[in-house]
Scaffold this active site. Structure first.
Site, PDB file in Angstrom:
ATOM      1  CB  SER A  90      -0.936  -0.068   1.210  1.00 53.62           C
ATOM      2  OG  SER A  90      -2.009   0.808   1.051  1.00 53.62           O
ATOM      3  CD  GLN A  91       2.007   5.932   3.862  1.00 49.55           C
ATOM      4  OE1 GLN A  91       2.217   5.103   4.747  1.00 49.55           O
ATOM      5  NE2 GLN A  91       1.918   7.228   4.110  1.00 49.55           N
TER       6      GLN A  91
END
Ligand SMILES: *[C@@H]1O[C@H](CO)[C@@H](O)[C@H](O)[C@H]1NC(C)=O
Ligand SMILES: *[C@@H]1O[C@H](CO)[C@@H](O)[C@H](O)[C@H]1NC(C)=O
Ligand SMILES: *[C@@H]1O[C@H](CO)[C@@H](O)[C@H](O)[C@H]1NC(C)=O
Ligand SMILES: *[C@@H]1O[C@H](CO)[C@@H](O)[C@H](O)[C@H]1NC(C)=O
Ligand SMILES: *[C@@H]1O[C@H](CO)[C@@H](O)[C@H](O)[C@H]1NC(C)=O
Length: 377
Positions: free
Chosen positions: A213-214
């Site tokens: 993700s991030q």
């Protein structure tokens, strides 16, 4: 002797009962694990003024897990996503074995980090900037119970989270409590991670990156700065899509294509507008627009072109909406990306937190490990 003995026995018995009571009150206990040695250290960081002397900021907490038998040629460095820490890869919130233990059982040495300015990596408002914290509804809607919120078409297919994924469910509450504040600025997050983890890679030598993700964009900027020390990247639903916001994001945070800070293109770009973002398709059902580079020929991501990437997307995550756009963007820029949609290999019902869902080990064994075996020599 006898009374004394019974007293001792009684004492021991009550101690055992007390210990058992303590054990019962701990919600998450992995039933199995991998025998290993754990050490921690910090990488990067610099001194910054704070009256009357200085503080240290920007350093990254690193946990180093070494199984008894290391049989893999390179270590795995796992980089968690938004609002998370290294706990993501330890046991799952319902007490099953996580990916750190699992990969150690397959002979991998593992490094885990808490991104700079969160968790065990210190944060100072004056040097690092504002922080934000995700709320329970955002987390349920996007990660753990998307089927109840229906924010994108694939959400209805989500079944693999342990428990109902909303507040009041003990597993959800345990997971939610593990989440921490993170820097509001994506750019500052990427700058700090890139600097601190470059020092880490200088210490570890070559690794395989596993990003989530991030942490995905963190992986691109880290590999860009250290191409010789990143042999491959497992990108689990990496932050995206290119250039714009979609579904979860509220502000564009990939202005350089797949990162929000400058990354090396060839030929070089002076500003993001040189990439001439151009619409490839739009998906009105979730108001998502896929952009790619508009120049012909497209610029290459100069330092990523020799690093093989496996991108993994689950069936029911919001990433199912746009990860093909991110993969296509990387491929257009010359990066070698194998993109696996889990449902195409018979693994259904997963959401964004696949490494802690019910079939987390199946995903590692059926998808990640075969790819690593053919990619890492
Ligand atoms: C976070 O940044 C956004 C702009 O990207 C701003 O609107 C918001 O107020 C900021 N929040 C905090 C807590 O700083
Ligand atoms: C989830 O389970 C908890 C605990 O049983 C309950 O309080 C909550 O209402 C449930 N939520 C949903 C959406 O079913
Ligand atoms: C992304 O980068 C742009 C351009 O530098 C900046 O204006 C914006 O605040 C950044 N967004 C985030 C969320 O950090
Ligand atoms: C990492 O090593 C390179 C090459 O020796 C050096 O130029 C760089 O300054 C080091 N960076 C950090 C953050 O330690
Ligand atoms: C990505 O998926 C969407 C929706 O399934 C589809 O319309 C589009 O053609 C795909 N784009 C690429 C570049 O694969």
């Amino acid at each position: 002797m006898k009374p004394l003995f019974s007293n001792v026995a009684l004492f021991l018995l009550s101690l055992t009962q007390a210990q058992a009571a303590v054990r019962r009150s701990i919600p998450s206990q992995p039933t199995v694990g991998t025998f290993h040695r754990r050490t921690y250290f910090y990488a990067g960081g610099e001194f910054a003024p704070q009256s009357p002397s200085v503080i240290s900021h920007g350093q990254v907490y690193v946990e180093h897990l070494v199984p008894e038998k290391v049989t893999q040629p390179l270590p795995l460095l796992m980089v968690h996503g938004m609002g998370m820490t290294a706990t993501n890869f330890l046991n799952t919130p319902d007490g099953r074995v996580g990916w750190a233990d699992h990969f150690m059982s397959k002979g991998w040495e593992v490094y885990l980090i808490d991104q700079p300015s969160r968790g065990r990596s210190p944060w100072s408002e004056s040097t690092d900037g504002d922080v934000v914290l995700l709320d329970t509804e955002t987390v349920s809607a996007h990660f753990t119970a998307p089927q109840d919120f229906d924010l994108w078409p694939q959400a209805a297919l989500h079944t693999q989270w342990p428990g109902n994924g909303t507040r009041g469910d003990p597993v959800f509450d345990e997971f939610f409590k593990s989440m921490v504040q993170y820097l509001n600025s994506t750019s500052q997050s990427e700058v700090e991670l890139q600097a601190a983890a470059t020092d880490l890679l200088n210490k570890t030598g070559p690794v395989v990156l596993l990003t989530h993700s991030q942490g995905g964009p963190m992986g691109w900027v880290l590999a860009d700065a250290n191409p010789a020390n990143v042999h491959a990247i497992l990108a689990i639903e990496p932050g995206g899509p290119p250039f714009v916001d979609a579904v979860l994001d509220t502000a564009p945070d990939n202005v350089w294509g797949v990162t929000n800070i400058s990354i090396s293109y060839s030929p070089p770009v002076a500003s993001p507008s040189d990439l001439q973002p151009t619409v490839v398709f739009t998906d009105p059902s979730v108001s998502f627009t896929c952009f790619q580079q508009g120049t012909n020929p497209p610029r290459k991501l100069a330092n990523l072109v020799d690093i093989p990437v496996l991108m993994v997307t689950s069936q029911a995550s919001y990433h199912a909406v746009y990860d093909n756009c991110t993969a296509a963007y990387l491929q257009q820029a010359g990066v070698s990306v194998d993109h696996v949609h889990l449902e195409d290999v018979g693994i259904t019902g997963n959401g964004h937190m696949m490494f802690m869902e019910l079939n987390n080990i199946e995903i590692a064994e059926k998808v990640l490990e075969p790819w690593l075996a053919k990619t890492i020599h």
